[in-house]
Design an enzyme around this catalytic site. Structure first.
Site, PDB file in Angstrom:
ATOM      1  CB  SER A  69      -0.942   0.010   1.213  1.00  0.00           C
ATOM      2  OG  SER A  69      -0.221   0.188   2.415  1.00  0.00           O
ATOM      3  CE  LYS A 119      -3.048   2.070   4.799  1.00  0.00           C
ATOM      4  NZ  LYS A 119      -2.786   1.168   3.648  1.00  0.00           N
TER       5      LYS A 119
END
Length: 209
Positions: A69, A119
């Site tokens: 990701s 993230k």
């Protein structure tokens, strides 16, 4: 009879002499030294473990990247040092790459509280975030994002980041389970900031912001 008593007396004297011999004393000193060394080693191990636990909980800890990701910034298998001191002094900034515990909405879908995510912070409390026409906008201004793999191929309507929350996204925008899917991240869930990549060795260095 006298000879027998004399022999017994000699054996007793010899035994006493043997017990107090330099060799016997040396053996006792050696055993005492071993015991002292063992005690000191146990103390050192205890101190080292205490320091390691303190450092891990309050200063920094190692983490690895389990998913794609954050490609191209971070690859699967990369090892990072996550530092925690900065966020004792100030809240996360936009652009920080943060490691965090899954928020309640993810835990409801079966993710464990100990299953850390990573993230990039995009929106701060009070800001408005929107994704449209392949761009991410914060407070109406498009972000310049040289770090992403490709432009997002989805639309997200304008949202306002609540107080005490963050809007986070993966750099691999089209393969990231992030705030555009599950919503806002409570700041209290943030473990720390990804500061240093230490593996693989050929990519060792600070993590790009």
């Amino acid at each position: 009879m006298a000879d027998q008593k004399e022999a017994e007396s000699k054996r007793v004297i010899a035994s006493k002499t043997s017990d107090n011999s330099p060799a016997a004393q040396s053996s006792d000193e050696t055993k005492s030294g071993w015991r002292q060394t063992a005690v000191e080693n146990i103390k050192l191990v205890a101190i080292a473990l205490t320091i390691a636990i303190f450092v891990r909980f309050f200063i920094a800890e190692p983490r690895f990247i389990p998913s794609p990701s954050m490609v191209p910034t971070l690859a699967v298998g990369d090892r990072l040092l996550v530092e925690k001191v900065s966020y004792y002094l100030h809240p996360p900034n936009r652009g920080d790459i943060v490691v965090f515990e899954p928020p309640p909405q993810l835990q409801e879908y079966g993710y464990r509280a100990s299953q850390a995510f990573i993230k990039r912070v995009i929106g701060l409390p009070g800001q408005q975030v929107q994704v449209t026409e392949g761009r991410v906008y914060v407070d109406g201004a498009p972000l310049a994002e040289s770090y992403i793999l490709e432009e997002p191929q989805y639309e997200m309507p304008l949202v306002s980041v609540p107080a005490g929350q963050l809007f986070v996204m993966g750099d691999n925008r089209n393969d990231s389970n992030d705030s555009h899917v599950w919503g806002f991240l409570p700041i209290e869930n943030v473990i720390g900031r990804a500061a240093l990549r230490f593996w693989p060795l050929d990519k060792m260095g600070t993590v790009s912001v």
